[in-house]
Motif scaffolding. Structure first.
Motif, PDB file in Angstrom:
ATOM      1  N   GLY A  73      27.459  31.851 -42.601  1.00 38.39           N
ATOM      2  CA  GLY A  73      27.998  32.430 -41.742  1.00 38.39           C
ATOM      3  C   GLY A  73      28.103  31.595 -40.484  1.00 38.39           C
ATOM      4  N   GLN A  74      27.626  30.482 -40.395  1.00 42.16           N
ATOM      5  CA  GLN A  74      27.525  29.576 -39.189  1.00 42.16           C
ATOM      6  C   GLN A  74      28.499  28.353 -39.164  1.00 42.16           C
ATOM      7  OE1 GLN A  74      25.340  30.800 -36.274  1.00 42.16           O
ATOM      8  NE2 GLN A  74      25.431  32.620 -37.819  1.00 42.16           N
ATOM      9  N   TYR A  75      29.229  28.333 -40.235  1.00 43.08           N
ATOM     10  CA  TYR A  75      30.381  27.049 -40.148  1.00 43.08           C
ATOM     11  C   TYR A  75      31.595  27.686 -39.814  1.00 43.08           C
ATOM     12  CZ  TYR A  75      33.171  23.141 -41.745  1.00 43.08           C
ATOM     13  OH  TYR A  75      34.104  22.559 -41.694  1.00 43.08           O
ATOM     14  N   VAL A  76      32.247  27.200 -39.030  1.00 43.61           N
ATOM     15  CA  VAL A  76      33.851  27.580 -38.758  1.00 43.61           C
ATOM     16  C   VAL A  76      34.697  26.510 -39.300  1.00 43.61           C
ATOM     17  CG1 VAL A  76      35.566  28.125 -36.825  1.00 43.61           C
ATOM     18  CG2 VAL A  76      33.157  29.202 -37.003  1.00 43.61           C
ATOM     19  N   SER A  77      34.810  24.974 -38.550  1.00 44.56           N
ATOM     20  CA  SER A  77      35.506  24.206 -39.194  1.00 44.56           C
ATOM     21  C   SER A  77      34.725  22.621 -38.738  1.00 44.56           C
ATOM     22  CB  SER A  77      37.087  24.368 -38.380  1.00 44.56           C
ATOM     23  OG  SER A  77      36.735  24.062 -36.877  1.00 44.56           O
ATOM     24  N   GLY A  78      35.465  21.715 -39.165  1.00 37.09           N
ATOM     25  CA  GLY A  78      35.166  20.457 -38.793  1.00 37.09           C
ATOM     26  C   GLY A  78      34.296  19.733 -39.668  1.00 37.09           C
ATOM     27  N   THR A  79      33.919  18.491 -39.585  1.00 36.77           N
ATOM     28  CA  THR A  79      33.018  17.785 -40.208  1.00 36.77           C
ATOM     29  C   THR A  79      31.707  17.378 -39.146  1.00 36.77           C
ATOM     30  OG1 THR A  79      34.715  16.557 -41.283  1.00 36.77           O
ATOM     31  CG2 THR A  79      32.624  15.463 -41.299  1.00 36.77           C
ATOM     32  N   ILE A  80      30.601  17.694 -39.859  1.00 34.65           N
ATOM     33  CA  ILE A  80      29.426  17.330 -39.244  1.00 34.65           C
ATOM     34  C   ILE A  80      28.762  16.211 -39.987  1.00 34.65           C
ATOM     35  CG2 ILE A  80      27.334  18.264 -38.286  1.00 34.65           C
ATOM     36  CD1 ILE A  80      28.664  21.355 -39.102  1.00 34.65           C
ATOM     37  N   GLU A  81      28.380  15.255 -39.226  1.00 29.26           N
ATOM     38  CA  GLU A  81      27.542  14.247 -39.746  1.00 29.26           C
ATOM     39  C   GLU A  81      26.080  14.229 -39.239  1.00 29.26           C
ATOM     40  OE1 GLU A  81      27.344   9.455 -40.357  1.00 29.26           O
ATOM     41  OE2 GLU A  81      28.954  10.148 -38.868  1.00 29.26           O
ATOM     42  N   VAL A  82      25.215  14.524 -40.376  1.00 30.30           N
ATOM     43  CA  VAL A  82      23.671  14.644 -39.745  1.00 30.30           C
ATOM     44  C   VAL A  82      22.951  13.765 -40.256  1.00 30.30           C
ATOM     45  CG1 VAL A  82      23.957  17.274 -39.565  1.00 30.30           C
ATOM     46  CG2 VAL A  82      23.292  16.376 -41.667  1.00 30.30           C
ATOM     47  N   GLY A  83      21.921  13.540 -39.541  1.00 33.78           N
ATOM     48  CA  GLY A  83      20.647  12.474 -40.281  1.00 33.78           C
ATOM     49  C   GLY A  83      19.264  12.706 -39.859  1.00 33.78           C
ATOM     50  N   LEU A  84      18.408  12.738 -40.606  1.00 30.62           N
ATOM     51  CA  LEU A  84      16.900  12.979 -40.332  1.00 30.62           C
ATOM     52  C   LEU A  84      16.178  11.704 -40.637  1.00 30.62           C
ATOM     53  CD1 LEU A  84      15.091  15.004 -39.246  1.00 30.62           C
ATOM     54  CD2 LEU A  84      15.155  16.138 -41.527  1.00 30.62           C
ATOM     55  N   TYR A  85      15.485  11.099 -39.582  1.00 31.54           N
ATOM     56  CA  TYR A  85      14.921   9.918 -40.165  1.00 31.54           C
ATOM     57  C   TYR A  85      13.261   9.803 -39.510  1.00 31.54           C
ATOM     58  CZ  TYR A  85      19.748   8.831 -40.115  1.00 31.54           C
ATOM     59  OH  TYR A  85      21.073   9.050 -40.306  1.00 31.54           O
ATOM     60  N   ALA A  86      12.273   9.400 -40.437  1.00 33.53           N
ATOM     61  CA  ALA A  86      11.043   9.298 -39.956  1.00 33.53           C
ATOM     62  C   ALA A  86      10.682   7.879 -39.625  1.00 33.53           C
ATOM     63  CB  ALA A  86      10.086   9.978 -40.860  1.00 33.53           C
ATOM     64  N   SER A  87       9.891   7.437 -38.719  1.00 28.73           N
ATOM     65  CA  SER A  87       9.543   6.374 -38.343  1.00 28.73           C
ATOM     66  C   SER A  87       8.022   6.197 -38.316  1.00 28.73           C
ATOM     67  CB  SER A  87      10.262   5.788 -37.155  1.00 28.73           C
ATOM     68  OG  SER A  87      10.111   6.686 -35.999  1.00 28.73           O
TER      69      SER A  87
END
Length: 87
Positions: A73-87
């Motif tokens: 229910g939280q998406y309408v349109s477009g492209t989302i690029e996500v990244g999650l990185y530990a250092s």
């Protein structure tokens, strides 16, 4: 990772206590992106929400699993690029 639909999340990333991690959210989209965390065997809960591209850095207090995504229910349109990185 790219997100084009609701109920889509990255794989869980274990962040150890004192370890830093980066959250990257990019693209052109209309959606609410959430960062969630949990302990093994517990439910995910939201620790951050974003409606625009963002870059954030955090530090784990104790060992937690984190993920980024879009809930139902939280998406309408477009492209989302996500990244999650530990250092």
């Amino acid at each position: 990772m790219f997100i084009w639909a609701e109920n889509t999340f990255t794989e869980a990333l274990l962040v150890q206590g004192g370890q830093s991690f980066d959250v990257s959210i990019g693209g052109t989209f209309e959606a609410t992106v959430v960062v969630q965390r949990c302990k093994p065997g517990t439910s995910w809960f939201d620790v951050g929400t974003f409606t625009a591209p963002a870059e954030k850095v955090g530090v784990g207090g104790t060992a937690w699993y984190y993920r980024i995504g879009v809930k139902t229910g939280q998406y309408v349109s477009g492209t989302i690029e996500v990244g999650l990185y530990a250092s």
